[in-house]
Design a protein around this motif. Structure first.
Motif, PDB file in Angstrom:
ATOM      1  N   UNK A  35       0.847  -1.192   0.000  1.00  0.00           N
ATOM      2  CA  UNK A  35       0.000   0.000   0.000  1.00  0.00           C
ATOM      3  C   UNK A  35       0.878   1.237   0.000  1.00  0.00           C
ATOM      4  N   UNK A  36       0.306   2.314  -0.496  1.00  0.00           N
ATOM      5  CA  UNK A  36       0.947   3.624  -0.509  1.00  0.00           C
ATOM      6  C   UNK A  36      -0.025   4.590   0.145  1.00  0.00           C
ATOM      7  N   UNK A  48       5.352   4.132   1.655  1.00  0.00           N
ATOM      8  CA  UNK A  48       5.198   2.901   0.873  1.00  0.00           C
ATOM      9  C   UNK A  48       5.505   1.706   1.767  1.00  0.00           C
ATOM     10  N   UNK A  49       4.621   0.711   1.752  1.00  0.00           N
ATOM     11  CA  UNK A  49       4.824  -0.536   2.488  1.00  0.00           C
ATOM     12  C   UNK A  49       4.584  -1.694   1.541  1.00  0.00           C
ATOM     13  N   UNK A  85       9.655  -0.896   3.965  1.00  0.00           N
ATOM     14  CA  UNK A  85       8.951   0.261   4.543  1.00  0.00           C
ATOM     15  C   UNK A  85       9.752   1.502   4.188  1.00  0.00           C
ATOM     16  N   UNK A  86       9.102   2.439   3.533  1.00  0.00           N
ATOM     17  CA  UNK A  86       9.810   3.630   3.052  1.00  0.00           C
ATOM     18  C   UNK A  86      10.096   4.633   4.159  1.00  0.00           C
ATOM     19  N   UNK A  99      12.820   6.357  -4.228  1.00  0.00           N
ATOM     20  CA  UNK A  99      12.154   5.756  -3.082  1.00  0.00           C
ATOM     21  C   UNK A  99      13.234   5.179  -2.175  1.00  0.00           C
ATOM     22  N   UNK A 100      13.283   5.652  -0.938  1.00  0.00           N
ATOM     23  CA  UNK A 100      14.279   5.205   0.029  1.00  0.00           C
ATOM     24  C   UNK A 100      13.550   4.543   1.186  1.00  0.00           C
ATOM     25  N   UNK A 101      14.105   3.440   1.656  1.00  0.00           N
ATOM     26  CA  UNK A 101      13.470   2.788   2.784  1.00  0.00           C
ATOM     27  C   UNK A 101      14.225   1.580   3.257  1.00  0.00           C
TER      28      UNK A 101
END
Length: 183
Positions: A35-36, A48-49, A85-86, A99-101
């Motif tokens: 999901x976002x 973001x997950x 996980x972002x 996108x970093x996470x």
């Protein structure tokens, strides 16, 4: 706040790794969720997950899939999920983002940067929901996540390269908060 669920029927999570230095093996996960969550009219700053079921790994070769699920690689029995996980979703240009996470594989968590191309948002069939599309790519070191098994060929080459390329096509569907998949 808006929630967008990953449409698994129109998304794919693929990976590629060099085999014997000269060829590439491609695989994917058949079971995943994501999901976002956004706070405004854009995806900038979104959360973001993502989770993939390690037992759903598929490289189109059952023996290799079994080996990948074993303790030599993912150790699916003790670590059944790959989790992302972002920490940030940053716009670089009109359609390009970073996108970093935190990516967790086999109980090890590492910070990763992924390149994202935003393909746009449209109305879905019937016009009663919105759909957004993204292409996500990146590279990780499998050894940094504890996937260290390897063999040496008779000529002295390695069986599996350390670098793994990620290739994700994600279609997201807008959902009211009560329909979010990962609460």
């Amino acid at each position: 706040m808006a929630t967008w669920n990953l449409d698994t029927a129109h998304s794919e999570i693929k990976f590629k790794a060099k085999h014997l230095v000269v060829s590439t093996v491609t695989g994917h996960f058949e079971s995943f969720t994501g999901k976002v969550t956004t706070t405004g009219d854009s995806f900038v700053g979104a959360t973001v997950e993502f989770e993939a079921d390690i037992n759903s790994i598929n490289t189109n070769q059952a023996q290799r899939d079994g080996h990948l699920k074993s303790a030599d690689f993912f150790d699916a029995e003790n670590h059944p999920k790959m989790i992302f996980k972002s920490s940030s979703f940053t716009k670089k240009s009109d359609e390009n983002y970073v996108l970093t996470g935190d990516l967790t594989i086999r109980g090890t968590t590492k910070l990763v940067n992924l390149n994202v191309v935003y393909n746009g948002t449209v109305q879905g069939f019937g016009g009663d929901f919105s759909v957004a599309g993204f292409e996500i790519t990146g590279k990780i070191s499998r050894k940094e996540f504890g996937l260290t098994w390897n063999g040496i060929t008779e000529a002295g080459g390695v069986v599996v390269a350390d670098e793994v390329k990620l290739d994700i096509n994600a279609e997201l569907v807008y959902a009211p908060a009560e329909e979010s998949v990962l609460a």
